[in-house]
Design a protein around this motif. Structure first.
Motif, PDB file in Angstrom:
ATOM      1  N   ARG A 439       0.957  -1.041   0.004  1.00 54.69           N
ATOM      2  CA  ARG A 439       0.015   0.131   0.068  1.00 54.69           C
ATOM      3  C   ARG A 439       0.851   1.215   0.169  1.00 54.69           C
ATOM      4  O   ARG A 439       0.721   1.975  -0.622  1.00 54.69           O
ATOM      5  N   LEU A 440       2.113   0.840   0.643  1.00 58.02           N
ATOM      6  CA  LEU A 440       2.890   2.275   1.038  1.00 58.02           C
ATOM      7  C   LEU A 440       3.615   2.492  -0.562  1.00 58.02           C
ATOM      8  O   LEU A 440       3.300   3.870  -0.890  1.00 58.02           O
ATOM      9  N   LEU A 441       3.515   1.975  -1.662  1.00 57.96           N
ATOM     10  CA  LEU A 441       4.149   1.821  -2.447  1.00 57.96           C
ATOM     11  C   LEU A 441       3.439   2.383  -3.368  1.00 57.96           C
ATOM     12  O   LEU A 441       4.390   3.637  -4.171  1.00 57.96           O
ATOM     13  N   HIS A 442       2.683   1.616  -3.577  1.00 55.14           N
ATOM     14  CA  HIS A 442       1.569   2.196  -4.390  1.00 55.14           C
ATOM     15  C   HIS A 442       0.922   3.791  -4.343  1.00 55.14           C
ATOM     16  O   HIS A 442       0.919   4.422  -5.207  1.00 55.14           O
ATOM     17  N   ARG A 443       0.940   4.712  -3.108  1.00 53.89           N
ATOM     18  CA  ARG A 443       0.864   5.583  -2.605  1.00 53.89           C
ATOM     19  C   ARG A 443       1.024   6.114  -3.106  1.00 53.89           C
ATOM     20  O   ARG A 443       1.538   7.589  -3.754  1.00 53.89           O
ATOM     21  N   LEU A 446       1.689   7.224  -7.128  1.00 53.40           N
ATOM     22  CA  LEU A 446       0.538   8.139  -7.002  1.00 53.40           C
ATOM     23  C   LEU A 446       0.937   9.409  -6.852  1.00 53.40           C
ATOM     24  O   LEU A 446       0.308  10.359  -7.846  1.00 53.40           O
ATOM     25  N   LEU A 447       1.867   9.616  -5.863  1.00 54.35           N
ATOM     26  CA  LEU A 447       2.644  11.036  -5.511  1.00 54.35           C
ATOM     27  C   LEU A 447       3.950  10.881  -6.505  1.00 54.35           C
ATOM     28  O   LEU A 447       4.252  12.010  -6.307  1.00 54.35           O
ATOM     29  N   ASP A 448       4.079  10.490  -7.697  1.00 48.44           N
ATOM     30  CA  ASP A 448       5.234  10.414  -8.166  1.00 48.44           C
ATOM     31  C   ASP A 448       6.341  10.573  -7.371  1.00 48.44           C
ATOM     32  O   ASP A 448       7.640  11.170  -7.734  1.00 48.44           O
ATOM     33  N   VAL A 449       6.097   9.699  -6.084  1.00 45.23           N
ATOM     34  CA  VAL A 449       7.292   9.113  -5.362  1.00 45.23           C
ATOM     35  C   VAL A 449       8.329   8.059  -5.916  1.00 45.23           C
ATOM     36  O   VAL A 449       7.737   7.265  -5.337  1.00 45.23           O
ATOM     37  N   GLY A 450       8.669   8.103  -6.648  1.00 43.96           N
ATOM     38  CA  GLY A 450       9.706   6.796  -7.551  1.00 43.96           C
ATOM     39  C   GLY A 450      10.211   5.907  -6.814  1.00 43.96           C
ATOM     40  O   GLY A 450      11.181   5.404  -7.547  1.00 43.96           O
ATOM     41  N   TRP A 451      10.272   5.986  -5.764  1.00 45.17           N
ATOM     42  CA  TRP A 451      10.977   4.999  -4.714  1.00 45.17           C
ATOM     43  C   TRP A 451      10.949   3.720  -5.629  1.00 45.17           C
ATOM     44  O   TRP A 451      11.993   2.750  -5.991  1.00 45.17           O
ATOM     45  N   GLY A 452       9.788   2.605  -5.430  1.00 42.54           N
ATOM     46  CA  GLY A 452      10.081   1.404  -6.123  1.00 42.54           C
ATOM     47  C   GLY A 452       8.886   0.905  -7.354  1.00 42.54           C
ATOM     48  O   GLY A 452       8.250   2.355  -7.658  1.00 42.54           O
ATOM     49  N   ASP A 453       9.115   0.835  -8.449  1.00 37.55           N
ATOM     50  CA  ASP A 453       8.885   0.088  -9.791  1.00 37.55           C
ATOM     51  C   ASP A 453       8.288  -1.716  -9.476  1.00 37.55           C
ATOM     52  O   ASP A 453       8.865  -1.890  -9.072  1.00 37.55           O
ATOM     53  N   LEU A 519      -7.256   1.073  -5.290  1.00 37.24           N
ATOM     54  CA  LEU A 519      -7.478  -0.528  -4.782  1.00 37.24           C
ATOM     55  C   LEU A 519      -5.925  -0.749  -4.530  1.00 37.24           C
ATOM     56  O   LEU A 519      -6.331  -1.223  -3.820  1.00 37.24           O
ATOM     57  N   LEU A 520      -5.146  -1.012  -5.999  1.00 32.60           N
ATOM     58  CA  LEU A 520      -3.585  -1.415  -4.971  1.00 32.60           C
ATOM     59  C   LEU A 520      -3.202  -0.419  -3.902  1.00 32.60           C
ATOM     60  O   LEU A 520      -2.663  -0.781  -2.976  1.00 32.60           O
ATOM     61  N   ALA A 521      -3.762   1.244  -3.924  1.00 35.62           N
ATOM     62  CA  ALA A 521      -2.954   1.999  -2.838  1.00 35.62           C
ATOM     63  C   ALA A 521      -4.463   1.895  -1.383  1.00 35.62           C
ATOM     64  O   ALA A 521      -3.681   2.379  -1.121  1.00 35.62           O
ATOM     65  N   GLU A 522      -4.841   1.618  -1.665  1.00 39.64           N
ATOM     66  CA  GLU A 522      -6.583   0.997  -0.480  1.00 39.64           C
ATOM     67  C   GLU A 522      -6.979   1.988  -0.140  1.00 39.64           C
ATOM     68  O   GLU A 522      -6.096   2.733   1.138  1.00 39.64           O
ATOM     69  N   LEU A 523      -6.900   3.462  -1.298  1.00 39.12           N
ATOM     70  CA  LEU A 523      -7.614   4.935  -1.013  1.00 39.12           C
ATOM     71  C   LEU A 523      -9.672   4.606  -0.831  1.00 39.12           C
ATOM     72  O   LEU A 523      -9.853   5.151  -1.425  1.00 39.12           O
ATOM     73  N   PRO A 524     -10.136   3.852  -0.315  1.00 34.85           N
ATOM     74  CA  PRO A 524     -11.074   4.309   0.055  1.00 34.85           C
ATOM     75  C   PRO A 524     -11.738   5.353  -0.728  1.00 34.85           C
ATOM     76  O   PRO A 524     -13.208   5.457  -0.494  1.00 34.85           O
ATOM     77  N   ASP A 525     -11.468   6.555   0.111  1.00 38.27           N
ATOM     78  CA  ASP A 525     -12.046   7.866   0.822  1.00 38.27           C
ATOM     79  C   ASP A 525     -11.920   8.604  -0.748  1.00 38.27           C
ATOM     80  O   ASP A 525     -12.879   9.497  -1.119  1.00 38.27           O
ATOM     81  N   ALA A 526     -11.067   7.893  -2.166  1.00 35.92           N
ATOM     82  CA  ALA A 526     -11.055   8.517  -2.779  1.00 35.92           C
ATOM     83  C   ALA A 526     -11.686   8.211  -3.702  1.00 35.92           C
ATOM     84  O   ALA A 526     -11.955   7.876  -5.197  1.00 35.92           O
ATOM     85  N   LEU A 527     -12.446   6.676  -3.851  1.00 37.65           N
ATOM     86  CA  LEU A 527     -12.957   5.539  -4.869  1.00 37.65           C
ATOM     87  C   LEU A 527     -14.166   6.075  -4.876  1.00 37.65           C
ATOM     88  O   LEU A 527     -14.596   6.093  -6.052  1.00 37.65           O
ATOM     89  N   PRO A 528     -15.088   6.961  -4.134  1.00 40.42           N
ATOM     90  CA  PRO A 528     -16.223   6.777  -4.494  1.00 40.42           C
ATOM     91  C   PRO A 528     -16.956   8.781  -5.660  1.00 40.42           C
ATOM     92  O   PRO A 528     -16.709   8.546  -6.856  1.00 40.42           O
TER      93      PRO A 528
END
Length: 800
Positions: A439-443, A446-453, A519-528
């Protein structure tokens, strides 16, 4: 001239010898162990009342952190504009940087230390804002810009050297402040010789260069030097002449020049200004390297670090490091290899007239003795040791934006330590910690902080496994600062940015990809918000191609939702609606296409086929969404107006799914390859049916009836049309594995075998896959299958 005017125009500093001749202008190379040792010796000899360092004055409050036990170089001062964090600059320092050595000496001896370069508020305002990927490259640049004229190169050429790095090593890095070669030893208190003499010589050389070349083509240098002169005047009023200035050697003549205070202030008048924040951030040896694009970079940070740290016998210690690295990679390197490499390096240095074996000699010796002449293991030595992978550390007390603090806490909680070296991380999403890491890496993505691919996982294709390639780069601190506008935690920032992107997105595929990320980042408040935008875009978009591009991402999202226990009911409704609209609109869209359009739509048909397989896994054959899609494929396979490559692919998909009998597939192939079909259309049908990585080659190997149809068509193509279809056929068959191509060639060479006969008196020839099971052949492979599956062998019944 009055006395006050004479004082204002007097030279700002001298490099003459003796502690009483201050202020002392210590010109250095920004990242050089020889310069660092010389600065340390000069400070010990002069005992200045204050130390001035080339750097942004806003960083003065951060200087005490350099003495913190948790501060470990390489580190860098990061300055960024508050209103535009992407407008940023770094001032890197390694343990062997003269500035770092001077800061630590001043702090250890309770001597005031300050930065005196042009403030970051001005230098950042003078930078043109850059948009897009170039922002990271801009952020990597240090305020110290290398002059257009390379002074080290000019001095090296004057001395008869063709390599400026080799000259610098000979005259600076391999010599102690007293002028004797010391192999990198740090000078002790009361070291013999005049510790200030090297700076006199360097100042004289730079003065001659500046007389010949002017300011070197960097107009901003004049502004920076004017500000440094003003700061030096201020320090002399406060501390007297006992002031030491550590700056780039190029600036020394300008700081010692006779100028007036009014003239310097005039240069600074009207400079633009922005509000800035500064902090310490970890840096890496790799980012100190010139090849990273860093303006003041060096070729070998790891080697320079070794020279600075080695108390004695630097070559012997270096060869021992190299041997340890190669042994860790399972290469045989003995003590005898180390001894021989040291001897060879020293011999090469003597033959080349060098005071001490340098990087060139040690590298040549390592290649010849330890690497057996190969550059492959030598590349590992370059990456791991010569350049190095060191990543510095910064104490928690250093200022940071709230988002960076939250990220640091998450990294520690999840035991995900940032590392400069690249590494792969395999995650099992059924484990709570691994799921949180994902979840952290996917978030962060999303923020364009490319620590992991994300990378293709090894050993499993299940959705509960993920593989990542991690590598922390210093400029990611700038990305985190930029992302701080979205929130104070990684979760809130990713949620806010996802919602904003959903509202701004215009393309349906962009919104579906965003839903997958949520969904990958588990952002329930953004999904609606994302789901509403997705429903709106899907309702308005009537382009079948756009719908086909969007559906696979939705299907993957639903699959991810299963393993992550996420409620995806609303997403499933949208996906089902898209699939229905695709089934209605796809057949008309597949007619009247040019070759490029047909190829693009063929890929979309394949993607939709896979997506419907994920959406309708529980449906009975011929029913539900799967049944609707099968009917669409049958229409595409049978309609002459559809492009050949799409008809061939539809036929193959039906055959693979068991929705089409082999006889019917052979009939459709026969029609597509009939003499009345233009050769180019027939070749396109073949590419759709057996092309790409779909296993079409093995299908032809096992079904000689289909192979015979292809062979008969190919031999019947007129000679004047054969060259037109050859590129397409070559593209189709060149994708097969060599073994498959070889087998097909053998089958074609032997020719067709009558039905019921046996090929080579062993293998019966059959039309297609045969009507049923061949017990003899099945019994032959059964023991191997049991072994692979871990099943016990079936007991053999005793003969009666």
């Amino acid at each position: 001239m009055s006395g006050a005017a004479e004082a204002a125009a007097a030279p700002q500093g001298r490099t003459a010898t003796g502690p009483a001749a201050g202020p002392w202008l210590l010109g250095v190379r920004h990242h050089g162990p020889g310069s660092a040792r010389a600065v340390l010796a000069a400070l010990r000899a002069a005992r200045p009342a204050a130390v001035l360092i080339e750097g942004p004055p806003e960083g003065d409050a951060l200087l005490p952190l350099a003495a913190d036990p948790h501060m470990r170089p390489p580190v860098a001062l990061l300055a960024h504009a508050v209103d535009d964090p992407g407008r940023a600059s770094f001032w890197p320092m390694a343990a062997f940087s003269p500035e770092w050595v001077a800061i630590r000496w001043a702090l250890d001896h309770d001597v005031p230390v300050r930065f005196v370069d042009l403030p970051a508020a001005h230098s950042l305002a003078l930078k043109e804002p850059v948009e897009g990927p170039e922002r990271a490259e801009e952020a990597e640049e240090e305020e110290e810009v290398t002059p257009v004229v390379d002074p080290i190169r000019v001095l090296a050429e004057t001395a008869g050297y063709d390599d400026p790095e080799r000259w610098w090593e000979d005259v600076v890095e391999h010599r102690s402040p007293s002028g004797e070669t010391d192999g990198g030893a740090t000078p002790s208190e009361g070291a013999p010789g005049d510790a200030l003499a090297p700076f006199d010589a360097l100042a004289e050389a730079m003065g001659a260069l500046r007389e010949a070349y002017g300011d070197g083509g960097q107009p901003r240098d004049a502004v920076r030097e004017a500000y440094m002169r003003i700061q030096l005047r201020t320090a002399r009023k406060e501390f007297g002449d006992g002031v030491a200035v550590v700056c780039g050697a190029w600036h020394v003549p300008a700081l010692a020049a006779r100028t007036t205070l009014a003239a310097d202030r005039a240069l600074l008048k009207g400079l633009p200004k922005v509000k800035t924040d500064l902090t310490w951030v970890p840096w890496t040896h790799r980012r100190l390297a010139r090849r990273s694009g860093y303006g003041a970079g060096i070729d070998s940070p790891g080697w320079y670090g070794h020279l600075f740290e080695a108390a004695d016998r630097p070559i012997e210690r270096w060869m021992t490091k190299v041997a340890g690295l190669l042994r860790g990679e399972d290469r045989f390197v003995s003590t005898a290899h180390v001894i021989e490499a040291v001897r060879l390096a020293e011999t090469l240095a003597a033959l080349r007239g060098r005071p001490l074996a340098g990087l060139g000699e040690t590298t040549d010796a390592v290649r010849a003795v330890m690497c057996e002449g190969s550059d492959v293991p030598l590349g590992l030595v370059r990456d791991r040791l010569i350049v190095g992978e060191s990543l510095g550390e910064v104490p928690d007390t250093a200022p940071a934006v709230p988002l960076q603090r939250d990220l640091t806490r998450s990294q520690r909680t999840l035991r995900l330590k940032p590392e400069a070296s690249e590494r792969e991380l395999d995650l099992d999403l059924r484990k709570e910690t691994d799921a949180a890491r994902s979840r952290l890496l996917h978030r962060l993505r999303l923020l364009d902080v490319g620590w992991g691919d994300p990378v293709a996982g090894r050993g499993s294709t299940g959705t509960f496994r993920e593989s990542w390639r991690l590598r922390w780069e210093p400029e990611l601190h700038v990305r985190v600062a930029e992302a701080g506008v979205w929130g104070t935690t990684v979760l809130t920032a990713a949620t806010a940015k996802a919602a904003s992107q959903a509202v701004a997105a215009t393309a349906l595929a962009d919104v579906t990809a965003l839903a997958e990320h949520c969904l990958l980042a588990e952002l329930p408040d953004a999904l609606p918000v994302v789901m509403k935008a997705l429903a709106d875009r899907a309702a308005l978009d009537s382009d079948v191609g756009h719908l086909a591009d969007a559906l696979p991402a939705l299907a993957r999202s639903l699959r991810y939702g299963d393993v992550r226990s996420t409620d995806t009911a609303a997403l499933a409704e949208v996906a089902a609606g898209l699939a229905e609209r695709i089934c209605v609109g796809l057949p008309p869209a597949c007619t009247g296409l040019d070759p490029d359009g047909a190829e693009a739509l063929r890929g979309q048909v394949e993607a939709v086929h896979g997506a419907i397989g994920l959406l309708d896994t529980g449906a009975e054959p011929g029913t539900g969404l799967r049944g609707r899609w099968d009917a669409v494929l049958h229409k595409l396979a049978a309609r002459d107006a559809v492009a050949g490559i799409i008809r061939g692919r539809a036929t193959r998909l039906l055959l693979d799914e068991g929705r089409l009998a082999e006889d019917e597939a052979a009939r459709l192939m026969g029609l597509a390859l009939s003499p009345g079909t233009p050769p180019a259309d027939a070749a396109a049908w073949i590419e759709g049916f057996v092309g790409g990585a779909s296993g079409g080659g093995m299908l032809l190997v096992h079904d000689e009836r289909l192979l015979g149809l292809v062979d008969a068509w190919l031999t019947g193509v007129p000679a004047n049309q054969f060259t037109d279809v050859l590129p397409l056929l070559r593209r189709t068959f060149s994708a097969y594995e060599p073994g498959v191509r070889r087998t097909l060639g053998e089958l074609v060479r032997r020719g067709p075998v009558p039905e019921g006969a046996r090929r080579d008196d062993a293998t019966p020839a059959t039309g297609g896959f045969g009507p049923g099971l061949d017990p003899a052949r099945a019994d032959a492979v059964e023991p191997v299958l049991r072994l692979l599956l871990g099943r016990p062998p079936e007991p053999v019944e005793a003969a009666v």
